[in-house]
Motif scaffolding. Structure first.
Motif, PDB file in Angstrom:
ATOM      1  N   MET A   1       1.270  -1.083   0.152  1.00 44.91           N
ATOM      2  CA  MET A   1       0.010  -0.220   0.062  1.00 44.91           C
ATOM      3  C   MET A   1       0.399   0.878   0.031  1.00 44.91           C
ATOM      4  N   SER A   2       0.856   1.997  -1.096  1.00 45.07           N
ATOM      5  CA  SER A   2       0.677   3.571  -0.990  1.00 45.07           C
ATOM      6  C   SER A   2       0.312   4.457  -0.419  1.00 45.07           C
ATOM      7  N   TRP A   3       1.299   5.335   0.183  1.00 45.26           N
ATOM      8  CA  TRP A   3       0.034   6.606   0.793  1.00 45.26           C
ATOM      9  C   TRP A   3       0.857   7.679  -0.149  1.00 45.26           C
ATOM     10  N   MET A   4      -0.505   9.455  -0.216  1.00 44.93           N
ATOM     11  CA  MET A   4       0.329  10.246  -0.878  1.00 44.93           C
ATOM     12  C   MET A   4      -0.598  11.292  -0.140  1.00 44.93           C
ATOM     13  N   ILE A   5      -0.346  12.200   0.255  1.00 44.37           N
ATOM     14  CA  ILE A   5      -0.605  13.014   1.121  1.00 44.37           C
ATOM     15  C   ILE A   5      -0.690  14.739   0.350  1.00 44.37           C
ATOM     16  N   ARG A   6      -1.527  15.033   0.064  1.00 42.92           N
ATOM     17  CA  ARG A   6      -2.033  16.346  -0.228  1.00 42.92           C
ATOM     18  C   ARG A   6      -2.538  17.037   0.255  1.00 42.92           C
ATOM     19  N   GLU A   7      -2.902  18.400  -0.359  1.00 39.29           N
ATOM     20  CA  GLU A   7      -3.734  19.001   0.212  1.00 39.29           C
ATOM     21  C   GLU A   7      -5.136  18.705  -0.356  1.00 39.29           C
ATOM     22  N   MET A   8      -6.153  18.352   0.648  1.00 38.81           N
ATOM     23  CA  MET A   8      -8.166  18.539   0.372  1.00 38.81           C
ATOM     24  C   MET A   8      -8.523  19.031  -0.838  1.00 38.81           C
ATOM     25  N   LEU A   9      -9.666  18.693  -1.425  1.00 38.57           N
ATOM     26  CA  LEU A   9      -9.604  18.846  -3.025  1.00 38.57           C
ATOM     27  C   LEU A   9     -11.580  19.158  -2.650  1.00 38.57           C
ATOM     28  N   LYS A  10     -12.187  19.358  -3.059  1.00 38.55           N
ATOM     29  CA  LYS A  10     -13.399  19.783  -2.487  1.00 38.55           C
ATOM     30  C   LYS A  10     -14.024  18.582  -2.486  1.00 38.55           C
ATOM     31  N   GLN A  11     -13.851  17.574  -3.666  1.00 40.92           N
ATOM     32  CA  GLN A  11     -14.730  16.263  -4.265  1.00 40.92           C
ATOM     33  C   GLN A  11     -14.393  15.082  -2.818  1.00 40.92           C
ATOM     34  N   ASP A  12     -13.389  16.303  -1.917  1.00 41.93           N
ATOM     35  CA  ASP A  12     -13.409  14.552  -1.207  1.00 41.93           C
ATOM     36  C   ASP A  12     -14.058  14.732   0.276  1.00 41.93           C
ATOM     37  N   CYS A  13     -14.523  16.209   0.578  1.00 41.59           N
ATOM     38  CA  CYS A  13     -15.848  16.352   1.138  1.00 41.59           C
ATOM     39  C   CYS A  13     -16.266  15.266   1.968  1.00 41.59           C
ATOM     40  N   LYS A  14     -17.551  14.012   1.094  1.00 41.78           N
ATOM     41  CA  LYS A  14     -18.141  13.438   1.595  1.00 41.78           C
ATOM     42  C   LYS A  14     -17.333  11.979   2.008  1.00 41.78           C
ATOM     43  N   GLN A  15     -15.774  11.858   1.518  1.00 43.39           N
ATOM     44  CA  GLN A  15     -15.409  10.549   1.685  1.00 43.39           C
ATOM     45  C   GLN A  15     -14.712  10.982   3.587  1.00 43.39           C
ATOM     46  N   VAL A  16     -13.832  12.409   3.161  1.00 37.51           N
ATOM     47  CA  VAL A  16     -13.898  12.946   4.562  1.00 37.51           C
ATOM     48  C   VAL A  16     -14.594  13.099   6.226  1.00 37.51           C
ATOM     49  N   GLN A  17     -16.204  13.281   5.760  1.00 40.87           N
ATOM     50  CA  GLN A  17     -17.108  12.901   5.708  1.00 40.87           C
ATOM     51  C   GLN A  17     -16.873  11.663   7.251  1.00 40.87           C
ATOM     52  N   ALA A  18     -17.159  10.789   5.602  1.00 41.13           N
ATOM     53  CA  ALA A  18     -17.490   8.920   6.021  1.00 41.13           C
ATOM     54  C   ALA A  18     -16.345   8.505   6.973  1.00 41.13           C
ATOM     55  N   LEU A  19     -15.209   8.938   7.032  1.00 41.09           N
ATOM     56  CA  LEU A  19     -14.443   8.669   7.435  1.00 41.09           C
ATOM     57  C   LEU A  19     -14.104   9.270   8.833  1.00 41.09           C
ATOM     58  N   VAL A  20     -14.145  10.196   8.890  1.00 41.18           N
ATOM     59  CA  VAL A  20     -14.308  10.716  10.466  1.00 41.18           C
ATOM     60  C   VAL A  20     -15.536  10.407  11.727  1.00 41.18           C
ATOM     61  N   ILE A  21     -16.886  10.397  10.656  1.00 36.40           N
ATOM     62  CA  ILE A  21     -17.899   9.185  11.554  1.00 36.40           C
ATOM     63  C   ILE A  21     -17.202   7.998  11.869  1.00 36.40           C
ATOM     64  N   LYS A  22     -16.969   7.190  10.991  1.00 36.25           N
ATOM     65  CA  LYS A  22     -16.889   5.810  11.399  1.00 36.25           C
ATOM     66  C   LYS A  22     -15.401   6.279  12.227  1.00 36.25           C
ATOM     67  N   SER A  23     -14.500   6.992  12.355  1.00 36.65           N
ATOM     68  CA  SER A  23     -13.841   6.772  13.131  1.00 36.65           C
ATOM     69  C   SER A  23     -14.182   7.128  14.426  1.00 36.65           C
ATOM     70  N   TRP A  24     -14.716   8.403  14.887  1.00 35.04           N
ATOM     71  CA  TRP A  24     -14.996   8.795  15.832  1.00 35.04           C
ATOM     72  C   TRP A  24     -16.465   8.521  16.343  1.00 35.04           C
ATOM     73  N   HIS A  25     -16.965   7.197  15.640  1.00 30.87           N
ATOM     74  CA  HIS A  25     -17.489   6.050  16.093  1.00 30.87           C
ATOM     75  C   HIS A  25     -17.449   4.424  17.188  1.00 30.87           C
ATOM     76  N   ALA A  26     -16.002   4.140  16.255  1.00 30.70           N
ATOM     77  CA  ALA A  26     -15.113   3.287  16.519  1.00 30.70           C
ATOM     78  C   ALA A  26     -14.431   3.910  17.584  1.00 30.70           C
ATOM     79  N   THR A  27     -13.899   5.250  18.067  1.00 33.81           N
ATOM     80  CA  THR A  27     -12.923   5.662  18.836  1.00 33.81           C
ATOM     81  C   THR A  27     -13.687   5.833  20.005  1.00 33.81           C
ATOM     82  N   TYR A  28     -14.770   6.445  20.036  1.00 40.37           N
ATOM     83  CA  TYR A  28     -15.467   6.683  20.711  1.00 40.37           C
ATOM     84  C   TYR A  28     -16.663   6.272  21.330  1.00 40.37           C
TER      85      TYR A  28
END
Length: 77
Positions: A1-28
């Motif tokens: 698996m490779s990683w590339m970190i870049r600035e967030m683009l407008k089209q990333d918003c839905k994926q960021v929301q999904a990631l945050v929601i899943k991780s917050w619910h799992a973590t807390y």
């Protein structure tokens, strides 16, 4: 698996929301009540807030190399 970190683009918003929601619910899970988490997430990661963060700060996205949301499950484990 490779990683590339870049600035967030407008089209990333839905994926960021999904990631945050899943991780917050799992973590807390069992620590912060679901209603409190949902209220915070709805406000902090609302599309308007994400766009504000994206345009007014350096908001990086680790999503660059993922094509499907299911591929992020490895990241969340």
């Amino acid at each position: 698996m490779s990683w590339m970190i870049r600035e967030m683009l407008k089209q990333d918003c839905k994926q960021v929301q999904a990631l945050v929601i899943k991780s917050w619910h799992a973590t807390y899970k069992g620590i912060i009540p679901i209603a409190v988490k949902n209220k915070f997430l709805d406000r902090a990661y609302h599309p308007i807030m994400l766009e504000k963060r994206r345009t007014q700060s350096l908001f990086l996205s680790p999503l660059a190399t993922y094509r499907r949301l299911s591929d992020l499950q490895i990241f969340l484990m």
